[in-house]
Design a protein around this motif. Sequence first.
Motif, short mmCIF file in Angstrom:
data_model
loop_
_atom_site.label_atom_id
_atom_site.label_comp_id
_atom_site.label_asym_id
_atom_site.label_seq_id
_atom_site.Cartn_x
_atom_site.Cartn_y
_atom_site.Cartn_z
N LEU A 50 0.82 -1.22 0.00
CA LEU A 50 0.00 0.00 0.00
C LEU A 50 0.85 1.27 0.00
CD1 LEU A 50 -2.72 -1.12 2.56
CD2 LEU A 50 -3.14 -0.51 0.16
N GLY A 51 2.17 1.10 0.14
CA GLY A 51 3.07 2.24 0.08
C GLY A 51 3.42 2.86 1.42
N PHE A 52 3.08 2.18 2.52
CA PHE A 52 3.39 2.70 3.85
C PHE A 52 4.72 2.15 4.36
CE2 PHE A 52 -1.29 2.91 3.77
CZ PHE A 52 -1.48 4.23 4.14
N GLN A 53 5.35 2.93 5.22
CA GLN A 53 6.51 2.44 5.95
C GLN A 53 6.02 1.63 7.15
OE1 GLN A 53 9.97 5.34 6.34
NE2 GLN A 53 8.28 6.78 6.04
N VAL A 54 6.74 0.59 7.49
CA VAL A 54 6.32 -0.26 8.59
C VAL A 54 7.53 -0.62 9.44
CG1 VAL A 54 6.49 -2.33 7.14
CG2 VAL A 54 5.14 -2.40 9.23
N ASP A 55 7.35 -0.56 10.75
CA ASP A 55 8.44 -0.90 11.68
C ASP A 55 7.83 -1.09 13.07
OD1 ASP A 55 10.94 -1.45 12.69
OD2 ASP A 55 11.88 0.31 11.80
N ASP A 56 8.66 -1.59 13.96
CA ASP A 56 8.23 -1.83 15.34
C ASP A 56 8.82 -0.76 16.24
OD1 ASP A 56 7.19 -2.97 17.59
OD2 ASP A 56 8.83 -4.39 17.86
N PHE A 57 8.00 -0.17 17.10
CA PHE A 57 8.46 0.87 18.02
C PHE A 57 7.98 0.49 19.43
CE2 PHE A 57 8.17 2.87 13.89
CZ PHE A 57 9.38 3.57 13.81
N PRO A 58 8.75 -0.33 20.12
CA PRO A 58 8.34 -0.81 21.44
C PRO A 58 8.10 0.34 22.42
CG PRO A 58 10.25 -2.03 20.63
CD PRO A 58 10.06 -0.87 19.71
N GLY A 59 7.06 0.20 23.20
CA GLY A 59 6.78 1.17 24.26
C GLY A 59 5.86 2.30 23.87
N ILE A 60 5.70 2.55 22.58
CA ILE A 60 4.88 3.70 22.17
C ILE A 60 3.42 3.51 22.57
CG2 ILE A 60 3.85 4.84 20.16
CD1 ILE A 60 6.52 5.05 18.92
N MET A 61 2.86 2.33 22.32
CA MET A 61 1.43 2.14 22.58
C MET A 61 1.11 2.19 24.07
SD MET A 61 0.43 2.31 19.60
CE MET A 61 -1.31 2.23 19.98
N SER A 62 2.04 1.73 24.91
CA SER A 62 1.81 1.86 26.36
C SER A 62 1.85 3.33 26.77
CB SER A 62 2.84 1.04 27.14
OG SER A 62 4.16 1.48 26.85
N ASN A 63 2.72 4.10 26.13
CA ASN A 63 2.75 5.54 26.40
C ASN A 63 1.48 6.23 25.90
OD1 ASN A 63 5.10 6.67 27.77
ND2 ASN A 63 6.30 5.72 26.13
N VAL A 64 0.93 5.73 24.79
CA VAL A 64 -0.32 6.27 24.27
C VAL A 64 -1.45 6.08 25.26
CG1 VAL A 64 -2.12 5.92 22.52
CG2 VAL A 64 0.27 6.11 21.82
N GLU A 65 -1.50 4.93 25.91
CA GLU A 65 -2.54 4.68 26.91
C GLU A 65 -2.43 5.68 28.06
OE1 GLU A 65 -5.16 2.55 26.74
OE2 GLU A 65 -4.43 2.35 24.68
N ARG A 66 -1.22 5.93 28.51
CA ARG A 66 -1.02 6.90 29.60
C ARG A 66 -1.42 8.30 29.15
NH1 ARG A 66 2.72 10.59 30.35
NH2 ARG A 66 4.04 9.76 28.70
N ILE A 67 -0.92 8.70 27.97
CA ILE A 67 -1.21 10.04 27.45
C ILE A 67 -2.72 10.22 27.25
CG2 ILE A 67 -1.04 11.46 25.35
CD1 ILE A 67 1.49 11.73 26.79
N SER A 68 -3.39 9.18 26.80
CA SER A 68 -4.82 9.26 26.53
C SER A 68 -5.62 9.60 27.79
CB SER A 68 -5.33 7.95 25.93
OG SER A 68 -4.68 7.66 24.71
N GLU A 69 -5.27 8.93 28.88
CA GLU A 69 -5.94 9.19 30.15
C GLU A 69 -5.72 10.64 30.60
OE1 GLU A 69 -7.87 7.26 32.10
OE2 GLU A 69 -7.83 5.60 30.68
N GLU A 70 -4.48 11.08 30.50
CA GLU A 70 -4.15 12.44 30.94
C GLU A 70 -4.77 13.49 30.03
OE1 GLU A 70 -0.04 13.16 31.90
OE2 GLU A 70 0.30 11.08 32.47
N LEU A 71 -4.79 13.21 28.73
CA LEU A 71 -5.36 14.18 27.79
C LEU A 71 -6.87 14.31 28.00
CD1 LEU A 71 -4.93 16.06 25.39
CD2 LEU A 71 -5.17 14.08 23.86
N TYR A 72 -7.53 13.22 28.25
CA TYR A 72 -8.98 13.25 28.47
C TYR A 72 -9.30 14.12 29.70
CZ TYR A 72 -13.79 11.51 28.59
OH TYR A 72 -15.17 11.41 28.55
#
Length: 436
Positions: free
Chosen positions: A82-104
């Motif tokens: 589809l033309g996208f770049q793909v890679d693994d970035f460990p830890g980002i999604m756990s940080n997203v969960e934290r940020i989401s709670e704080e942002l809300y």
Amino acid sequence: MFANDKMRENSGRLIKIYRERRHQRSKDKQFSCNEFILATKEHPFYEIIEGAPVCSRATLNRLERGQSIKDDDLYIFFIQKLGFQVDDFPGIMSNVERISEELYTAVEMYDVDRISSLKKQIDIIFEKARYYFYYKEVYTALVVITNYYLDAKYPSNEEADKLYLTCFILNKKVDELLSNILFDHYYYKVMNMVLAEKLYNKLTQFNNGSRLSTLFIAGWLMYKERWFAALNEVKDGINYFKEKKVNYHLGVLYFTQAMALHTGNKEDVQPFFDYSINCLENSRGNLAHIKLVNNYFNIGFQYYFDKKYTIAGIYFNKFLDNNPPFTIHMLYVLNCAELLNDQNLLSKLAVVNFVEEKNCSLIRTFYNYFRMKLMKVSEKELENYIIHNIFEVLLKEYRSDNLINFFKNELMSMVKITKHYKVTTLLDNFTSHKID
């Protein structure tokens, strides 16, 4: 590549969305199911020869429905195709969960300092990942939310359409924040009532323990003329944010309450307009300031149409103190100033500027009339301009009942001076015409 099974399942659904969009827009066969599963020279897959399928169509269908497929390399193959770049970035999604709670919480409390701090954190967390598949979608959603609450910035039409389709990858709290903004975009800005209704239905289903979506839910109920339901929704929101002492949300909710009472029940609404202004005047942040300035105009507009010109003039004066650019609705402000003979208001209108934008010839037509009135040109010149310029626009480009009535009244007042009574025949022909 995948932090968990949910991310894997969501990736499959994203692949389906992007593949179908590419196929529908370009009619390129390489994005049809039959072609998409084939290995190519540009996109090989292990030892499979060029032109041979890397999996069955049934496997692709399961993957695109969000069923987890064991072979992660298959996801990567389709993502890259589809033309996208793909890679693994460990830890980002756990940080997203934290940020989401704080942002809300920060949005709920309208804590602009906290939202600004979280925006910086988001940029740091996604520094390397923001252009990669899946991470890009999450990053874009978070940026749209922070930009809206910090700078009153809407997503572009393209961003909004993409976010509407891909928001299922977000957790419930970020999804609610984004859905509020998308509702605002589709309902108030681009007036796409089909998508606005779908988002309204979605907003009623969130169960995040807050009243953040009250304003937008009430907005739709008012559009449907369900005044009592809208009022009940707003009152619940006001009680909630009174307890939390959040002036911004109270400011927009009091204004909504006043509009529901005024339009639905014709009750005295001045106290609620006053509450709205007071709350917003005591709120920090660009979004609160923009809402405040808009409310100065909107409240003045309501009083103007109720023929309470003196009160309308007070709000219009406050509105113009903020140096807004010209919009078509400033014609009503000018009329109010003339009726009141308010020289202070007239002097503020005299310095209103026209901001050049794409496709702004329509607005310039009204601006020219606005300037002619301020320059006190003759009634004959104004009459000719209405007949030959304004009506042409209203007839073919911008049909508005309020503006039609406005210019009918303008023209009738001029006819009393010019004695060109045949103009009234033109008016009758014009108002009976319907745009094809």
